[in-house]
Design a protein around this motif. Structure first.
Motif, PDB file in Angstrom:
ATOM      1  N   ILE A  14       0.889  -1.265   0.073  1.00 55.63           N
ATOM      2  CA  ILE A  14       0.086  -0.129  -0.129  1.00 55.63           C
ATOM      3  C   ILE A  14       0.793   1.176   0.039  1.00 55.63           C
ATOM      4  CG2 ILE A  14      -1.815  -1.075   1.233  1.00 55.63           C
ATOM      5  CD1 ILE A  14      -1.080   0.366   3.828  1.00 55.63           C
ATOM      6  N   SER A  15       0.378   2.330  -0.366  1.00 54.71           N
ATOM      7  CA  SER A  15       0.990   3.781  -0.140  1.00 54.71           C
ATOM      8  C   SER A  15       1.637   3.842   1.258  1.00 54.71           C
ATOM      9  CB  SER A  15       0.243   4.705  -0.962  1.00 54.71           C
ATOM     10  OG  SER A  15      -0.803   5.068  -0.054  1.00 54.71           O
ATOM     11  N   LEU A  16       2.436   4.757   1.230  1.00 57.87           N
ATOM     12  CA  LEU A  16       2.935   5.504   2.274  1.00 57.87           C
ATOM     13  C   LEU A  16       1.826   6.368   3.151  1.00 57.87           C
ATOM     14  CD1 LEU A  16       5.296   6.055   4.532  1.00 57.87           C
ATOM     15  CD2 LEU A  16       5.917   8.114   2.926  1.00 57.87           C
ATOM     16  N   GLU A  17       1.272   7.056   2.203  1.00 56.71           N
ATOM     17  CA  GLU A  17      -0.058   7.646   2.618  1.00 56.71           C
ATOM     18  C   GLU A  17      -1.028   6.956   3.381  1.00 56.71           C
ATOM     19  OE1 GLU A  17      -2.913  11.320   1.063  1.00 56.71           O
ATOM     20  OE2 GLU A  17      -2.127   9.926  -0.450  1.00 56.71           O
ATOM     21  N   ASN A  18      -1.359   5.877   2.757  1.00 59.31           N
ATOM     22  CA  ASN A  18      -2.457   4.938   3.221  1.00 59.31           C
ATOM     23  C   ASN A  18      -2.199   4.238   4.558  1.00 59.31           C
ATOM     24  OD1 ASN A  18      -4.276   5.432   1.221  1.00 59.31           O
ATOM     25  ND2 ASN A  18      -3.875   3.871  -0.100  1.00 59.31           N
ATOM     26  N   ALA A  19      -0.653   3.897   4.596  1.00 64.13           N
ATOM     27  CA  ALA A  19      -0.048   3.142   5.763  1.00 64.13           C
ATOM     28  C   ALA A  19      -0.278   4.333   6.893  1.00 64.13           C
ATOM     29  CB  ALA A  19       1.314   2.832   5.716  1.00 64.13           C
ATOM     30  N   TRP A  20       0.245   5.444   6.715  1.00 68.53           N
ATOM     31  CA  TRP A  20       0.228   6.455   7.719  1.00 68.53           C
ATOM     32  C   TRP A  20      -1.203   6.608   8.231  1.00 68.53           C
ATOM     33  CZ3 TRP A  20       3.705   8.774  10.760  1.00 68.53           C
ATOM     34  CH2 TRP A  20       3.225   9.891  11.369  1.00 68.53           C
ATOM     35  N   PRO A 106       9.820   0.114  -3.170  1.00 71.04           N
ATOM     36  CA  PRO A 106       9.370  -0.232  -4.171  1.00 71.04           C
ATOM     37  C   PRO A 106       7.895  -1.111  -4.006  1.00 71.04           C
ATOM     38  CG  PRO A 106      11.681  -0.452  -4.315  1.00 71.04           C
ATOM     39  CD  PRO A 106      11.418  -0.241  -2.993  1.00 71.04           C
ATOM     40  N   ASN A 107       6.780  -0.521  -4.574  1.00 71.46           N
ATOM     41  CA  ASN A 107       5.514  -1.100  -4.504  1.00 71.46           C
ATOM     42  C   ASN A 107       4.912  -1.310  -3.175  1.00 71.46           C
ATOM     43  OD1 ASN A 107       5.735  -1.932  -7.365  1.00 71.46           O
ATOM     44  ND2 ASN A 107       7.107  -3.419  -6.967  1.00 71.46           N
ATOM     45  N   GLY A 108       5.520  -0.405  -2.155  1.00 68.87           N
ATOM     46  CA  GLY A 108       4.764  -0.605  -0.983  1.00 68.87           C
ATOM     47  C   GLY A 108       5.342   0.366   0.130  1.00 68.87           C
ATOM     48  N   VAL A 109       5.312  -0.161   1.182  1.00 69.85           N
ATOM     49  CA  VAL A 109       5.603   0.652   2.427  1.00 69.85           C
ATOM     50  C   VAL A 109       6.361  -0.333   3.543  1.00 69.85           C
ATOM     51  CG1 VAL A 109       3.605   0.801   3.765  1.00 69.85           C
ATOM     52  CG2 VAL A 109       5.240   2.432   4.264  1.00 69.85           C
ATOM     53  N   GLU A 110       7.174  -0.061   4.355  1.00 72.77           N
ATOM     54  CA  GLU A 110       8.014  -0.940   5.330  1.00 72.77           C
ATOM     55  C   GLU A 110       7.649  -0.160   6.692  1.00 72.77           C
ATOM     56  OE1 GLU A 110      11.949  -3.090   5.498  1.00 72.77           O
ATOM     57  OE2 GLU A 110      12.317  -1.046   6.378  1.00 72.77           O
ATOM     58  N   GLU A 150      -3.997  -9.608   6.568  1.00 66.40           N
ATOM     59  CA  GLU A 150      -5.516  -9.615   6.090  1.00 66.40           C
ATOM     60  C   GLU A 150      -5.906  -8.368   5.662  1.00 66.40           C
ATOM     61  OE1 GLU A 150      -9.562 -10.320   8.569  1.00 66.40           O
ATOM     62  OE2 GLU A 150      -7.854 -11.729   9.023  1.00 66.40           O
ATOM     63  N   LEU A 151      -5.885  -7.153   6.136  1.00 61.13           N
ATOM     64  CA  LEU A 151      -6.276  -6.172   5.667  1.00 61.13           C
ATOM     65  C   LEU A 151      -5.442  -5.233   4.396  1.00 61.13           C
ATOM     66  CD1 LEU A 151      -6.541  -4.049   9.210  1.00 61.13           C
ATOM     67  CD2 LEU A 151      -8.636  -4.917   7.794  1.00 61.13           C
ATOM     68  N   PHE A 152      -4.429  -5.497   4.359  1.00 60.14           N
ATOM     69  CA  PHE A 152      -3.508  -4.940   3.279  1.00 60.14           C
ATOM     70  C   PHE A 152      -2.692  -6.036   2.224  1.00 60.14           C
ATOM     71  CE2 PHE A 152      -2.999  -2.072   6.996  1.00 60.14           C
ATOM     72  CZ  PHE A 152      -4.002  -1.155   6.656  1.00 60.14           C
ATOM     73  N   GLY A 153      -2.898  -7.178   2.375  1.00 60.85           N
ATOM     74  CA  GLY A 153      -2.219  -8.163   1.736  1.00 60.85           C
ATOM     75  C   GLY A 153      -0.628  -8.105   2.070  1.00 60.85           C
ATOM     76  N   VAL A 154      -0.028  -9.111   1.308  1.00 62.49           N
ATOM     77  CA  VAL A 154       1.632  -9.302   1.272  1.00 62.49           C
ATOM     78  C   VAL A 154       2.425  -8.568   0.145  1.00 62.49           C
ATOM     79  CG1 VAL A 154       1.277 -11.228   2.753  1.00 62.49           C
ATOM     80  CG2 VAL A 154       1.321 -11.462   0.530  1.00 62.49           C
ATOM     81  N   MET A 155       3.541  -8.417   0.418  1.00 62.61           N
ATOM     82  CA  MET A 155       4.216  -8.003  -0.666  1.00 62.61           C
ATOM     83  C   MET A 155       4.629  -8.935  -1.432  1.00 62.61           C
ATOM     84  SD  MET A 155       4.989  -4.698  -0.220  1.00 62.61           S
ATOM     85  CE  MET A 155       6.368  -4.132  -1.217  1.00 62.61           C
ATOM     86  N   ALA A 156       4.817  -8.947  -2.877  1.00 68.50           N
ATOM     87  CA  ALA A 156       4.834 -10.001  -4.132  1.00 68.50           C
ATOM     88  C   ALA A 156       6.545 -10.144  -3.825  1.00 68.50           C
ATOM     89  CB  ALA A 156       4.207  -9.324  -5.262  1.00 68.50           C
TER      90      ALA A 156
END
Length: 156
Positions: A14-20, A106-110, A150-156
């Motif tokens: 997910i994006s940094l903005e959505n995670a935040w 890349p492709n998400g947030v840590e 479960e909410l956001f999925g896993v990194m591919a």
């Protein structure tokens, strides 16, 4: 006082903005906390209110044996979409300092949680840590990882 530190990392697609937006809202904490803890945010917060340094958040929680405790934390530092820190002001720990760090990948947030804490009762607190506190904290963060996956999925 003996202190302890635990670190947990997780990556989300997910994006940094959505995670935040999700993790910086106290109203979302209950849904990523094990139900047996009977976690309830008791402070009167506007669900749309943005987190800020100095924000006080109160909870009811049953960390062990169904014993209900009041817990109060203060958000002591906030750097938008980078990190925030909550510290216990009243509750079950002698010391609680919880850092939440976020960074775009890349492709998400840590997200990295760094939890530094201490227990009351001297040697008895140290024994409790070895017997069950550390294990219980790890269970809580393992639950959080499973729930957020479960909410956001896993990194591919």
């Amino acid at each position: 006082m003996k202190s302890y530190q635990l670190t947990f990392k997780q990556r989300f697609p997910i994006s940094l903005e959505n995670a935040w937006d999700f993790f910086s809202s106290p109203m979302n904490l209950a849904q990523i906390t094990p139900s047996d803890m009977a976690f309830i945010v008791t402070s009167k917060q506007d669900p749309d209110e943005k987190m800020y340094a100095g924000m006080i958040i109160t909870y009811k929680v049953s960390p062990l044996l169904g014993i209900k405790l009041n817990w109060m934390t203060e958000i002591t530092q906030v750097a938008q979409e980078k990190y925030f820190i909550d510290e216990q002001r009243f509750g079950p720990f002698k010391f609680w300092h919880h850092q939440h760090h976020f960074r775009a990948i890349p492709n998400g947030v840590e997200m990295t949680d760094i939890l530094t804490y201490g227990l009351p009762l001297g040697i008895f607190g140290q024994m409790a840590h070895g017997l069950f506190v550390r294990k219980r904290l790890k269970e809580i963060f393992d639950f959080r990882k499973a729930k957020t996956t479960e909410l956001f999925g896993v990194m591919a």
